[in-house]
Write an enzyme that holds these catalytic residues in place. Structure first.
Site, short mmCIF file in Angstrom:
data_model
loop_
_atom_site.label_atom_id
_atom_site.label_comp_id
_atom_site.label_asym_id
_atom_site.label_seq_id
_atom_site.Cartn_x
_atom_site.Cartn_y
_atom_site.Cartn_z
N ALA A 14 0.81 -1.22 0.00
CA ALA A 14 0.00 0.00 0.00
C ALA A 14 0.84 1.27 0.00
O ALA A 14 0.42 2.31 -0.51
CB ALA A 14 -0.94 0.00 1.21
N HIS A 113 -3.73 -9.89 -4.66
CA HIS A 113 -4.99 -9.71 -3.94
C HIS A 113 -6.14 -9.32 -4.87
O HIS A 113 -7.16 -8.80 -4.41
CB HIS A 113 -4.82 -8.67 -2.83
CG HIS A 113 -3.88 -9.13 -1.75
ND1 HIS A 113 -3.35 -8.27 -0.81
CD2 HIS A 113 -3.37 -10.36 -1.46
CE1 HIS A 113 -2.55 -8.95 0.01
NE2 HIS A 113 -2.54 -10.22 -0.38
#
Length: 249
Positions: A14, A113
């Site tokens: 992230a 993901h």
């Protein structure tokens, strides 16, 4: 592909996307720190069981503005690495699609993901664009259902409580074992099994470089740890890779 150059694997988390306006999750100012209850909005069982959780989840996606985010200097640096002829594979924990938007070939990005740019029905598996679902939310639908069968729509991401796709994980494992340089960029290296990839790379002889603002569990195994902001550090690191300046090259 230039076989004389080392294969560079890049695990991105992230932290690489925060300069694009997408908040991280586990950092000091991360989403889970500011609002621990938000985690249930991306956890499979609560999401499937509760209309209220889905309603809050859709509002979170609507307000996050992730689909409007633009690639930053870190994303563009990795695209430049490919354009320079360096063999590169990006193993990303992110679901924002910004690596591809920066110009990196989609076939060189392994989305561990999944992707938040699409939605999928939990029953009939029909796939559609996230943007269209968010338009329905903006028009007043609290919990937009599948237009094909009327069942629950979910993002095409790996939610908490479900396993990664074994085929995707196998691809990432193969890259980690084959690479000569492994960059861990903007990842807390706490989420399994992705957090194992740097260690797999090191065990197979790769040089590990960690680029992250906070300490990670793999710092002790890294040949180099860089704490500078990613949008500054990664372009310089890419220049070194292109020029062959790293000691292991």
């Amino acid at each position: 592909m230039n076989e004389k150059r080392p294969l560079v694997a890049v695990l991105t988390g992230a932290g690489i996307s925060t300069d694009s306006g997408i908040p991280d999750y586990r950092g000091p100012q991360g989403l889970w720190q500011r609002d621990p209850s938000a985690q249930e909005l991306v956890t499979l069982q609560p999401y499937l069981a509760s209309t209220e959780v889905r309603r809050r989840s859709w509002l979170m996606r609507r307000d996050a503005g992730a689909l409007a985010a633009e690639p930053n200097a870190g994303h563009r640096a990795l695209a430049d690495l490919e354009r320079a002829g360096v063999p590169v594979r990006v193993l990303t924990q992110n679901v924002d699609g910004l690596h591809q938007a920066a110009g990196l070939s989609a076939r060189k990005v392994i989305e561990l993901h999944g992707t938040a740019t699409e939605v999928q029905c939990v029953r009939c598996r029909a796939v559609g664009p996230m943007a269209a679902a968010l338009e329905r939310v903006a028009a007043g639908e609290d919990d937009p259902a599948c237009e094909q069968c009327g069942d629950v729509l979910r993002p095409r991401t790996v939610m908490f409580g479900e396993a990664l796709d074994e085929r995707v994980l196998g691809q990432a494992d193969a890259v980690a074992k084959a690479c000569q340089v492994f960059l861990a960029v903007g990842s807390s290296l706490q989420v399994m099994p992705a957090a194992l990839l740097p260690r797999i790379a090191v065990e197979h002889g790769a040089r590990l470089i960690v680029v992250n603002g906070e300490p990670t569990p793999c710092d002790g195994e890294a040949a180099e740890v860089i704490r500078e902001p990613i949008s500054q550090a990664l372009p310089e690191l890419v220049r070194r890779l292109v020029d062959g300046d790293l000691a292991a090259l």
